[in-house]
Design an enzyme around this catalytic site. Sequence first.
Site, mmCIF file in Angstrom:
data_model
loop_
_atom_site.group_PDB
_atom_site.id
_atom_site.type_symbol
_atom_site.label_atom_id
_atom_site.label_comp_id
_atom_site.label_asym_id
_atom_site.label_seq_id
_atom_site.Cartn_x
_atom_site.Cartn_y
_atom_site.Cartn_z
ATOM 1 N N CYS A 162 -29.582 72.289 9.453
ATOM 2 C CA CYS A 162 -28.631 73.241 8.873
ATOM 3 C C CYS A 162 -29.286 74.416 8.157
ATOM 4 O O CYS A 162 -29.179 75.549 8.617
ATOM 5 C CB CYS A 162 -27.694 72.504 7.919
ATOM 6 S SG CYS A 162 -26.822 71.164 8.748
ATOM 7 N N GLU A 188 -17.397 72.701 6.495
ATOM 8 C CA GLU A 188 -17.741 71.373 5.980
ATOM 9 C C GLU A 188 -19.011 71.488 5.138
ATOM 10 O O GLU A 188 -19.940 72.177 5.527
ATOM 11 C CB GLU A 188 -17.977 70.446 7.179
ATOM 12 C CG GLU A 188 -18.390 69.054 6.836
ATOM 13 C CD GLU A 188 -17.385 68.362 5.941
ATOM 14 O OE1 GLU A 188 -16.224 68.220 6.334
ATOM 15 O OE2 GLU A 188 -17.780 67.962 4.815
ATOM 16 N N ARG A 245 -23.534 66.508 3.093
ATOM 17 C CA ARG A 245 -24.994 66.403 3.205
ATOM 18 C C ARG A 245 -25.340 65.126 3.948
ATOM 19 O O ARG A 245 -24.675 64.101 3.748
ATOM 20 C CB ARG A 245 -25.634 66.312 1.809
ATOM 21 C CG ARG A 245 -25.489 67.554 0.974
ATOM 22 C CD ARG A 245 -25.680 67.229 -0.493
ATOM 23 N NE ARG A 245 -24.650 66.306 -0.959
ATOM 24 C CZ ARG A 245 -24.611 65.757 -2.164
ATOM 25 N NH1 ARG A 245 -25.551 66.007 -3.034
ATOM 26 N NH2 ARG A 245 -23.636 64.936 -2.495
#
Length: 439
Positions: free
Chosen positions: A263, A151, A154
């Site tokens: 992330c 995926e 954002r």
Amino acid sequence: MMKVSVIGLGYLGVTHAVAMAKLGHQVLGIEPDATRLEALEQGILPFHEPDLGEGLKEVIASGLLTFSANHSKESCAIELHFICVGTPQLAVSQAADTSYVEAAAKELAPWLSETAVVAGKSTVPVGTAQKLKDSMSAVSGFEVHLVWNPEFLREGTALEDSLKPDRIVIGSWSQHGFDVMRKVYRPIIEIGTPFLEMDVPTAELVKVAANSFLATKISFINAMAEVAEVSGADAVALAKAIGYDERIGNQFLRTGMGFGGGCLPKDIRGFVARAQELGVGSAVDFLKNVDSINIRRRDKVVELALSELGELGNKNITMLGVSFKPDSDDLRDSPALEIAQRLQALGAKVTVHDPVSLEALVTRSPELGQEQDLLEACANADLLILGTEWKEYKDVDPQKIAELVATKTVIDGRNVLNVAKWQSAGFKVIALGRNIHNG
Ligand code: UGA
């Protein structure tokens, strides 16, 4: 319309579940955390994300999204299961913690039919999918169709990114896996989105490679900022100039206090750890530099505050914005939060303003002062630091703030303020990587 499940309703899972339901699929969201599940059932989003809250309410009302705490008979009839649980950094090392994906696969295995497809969406170290496939197949007694479907959404634009992605990446061992994924994403493919079929290790790697590239781009421009700071150059002008070259591109070249979030930082560290395990640590050794350049930007802001204020004891510092990026209340590895904590630990009295993150800050960092009103937050400040580029900070009239602060100094940690406007309101403007002449 397909029957799908989404396992793990964190940031990725909730967004994906809503996106799938918006495409017309019947979605079962599975989340073991009772508090989170209860909130979601009532249509309450447990985090801040533009448009997602309305999307959630809409798909609950249409009956396309239902919830459960665990698998039951209902799971047996589901054609496609998305695993969306987190892979945070391990506390004891830089590697990714894959225990949640492993647990999710193990719990799912007994409920699978022979034609069901399991799609991993979590960001994992390359090689994880093979292990998951083997462990699930051992439980089910047949070869499980596992695909990897990274995926790229954002935070801040999560739903839009899910419904209109740049590309769909699928790694699969079987043609059936590709066919089912093509079916579930058909409406997105029909709007012209590239659908890329590949082997599973490549699909796993695409995600960490993409995040590593983005992190490298940001650290590259922040490294230029370090050079600019000692040579009288201006990294913002430099970024603009190199960005016109289409091979370089102008995105992700915003210099400032660097990247944070759940992330980029953990993904580059996890990648280094995995490459070392595979015996090719030196291939991605540069990512350690990417990480240190990024952390040095936080040090720089602390140094600038010290050089402006001298002793920090009894000095009032206002941090404008504390989330790792605007339009999010995510405080994970937030540069602004770390800087605020360090300045407070050095003796300053730090007051934090943020349009949406103060609630999350209470449990996270109760030692920091909080103020919901922007102007109140600036009152009596000896130093303002812009930590997150929320629109309201760009739009605020510096003249109004000038009347309230004790000292008119602002560190623009994100390079978004209109320098001339702030200077004409009497402020000394300090910005990372820039050559600004004050008065
Ligand atoms: C990142 C990736 O951009 C997504 O494609 C990916 O799907 C996601 O991680 C993930 O792995 O789930 P996100 O963490 O939401 O998305 O945030 P970004 O927009 O990438 O920003 C990360 C950080 O970099 C922020 O702290 C931001 O302020 C900083 N940044 C970004 C800069 O300092 N300069 C820039 O030019 C761009």
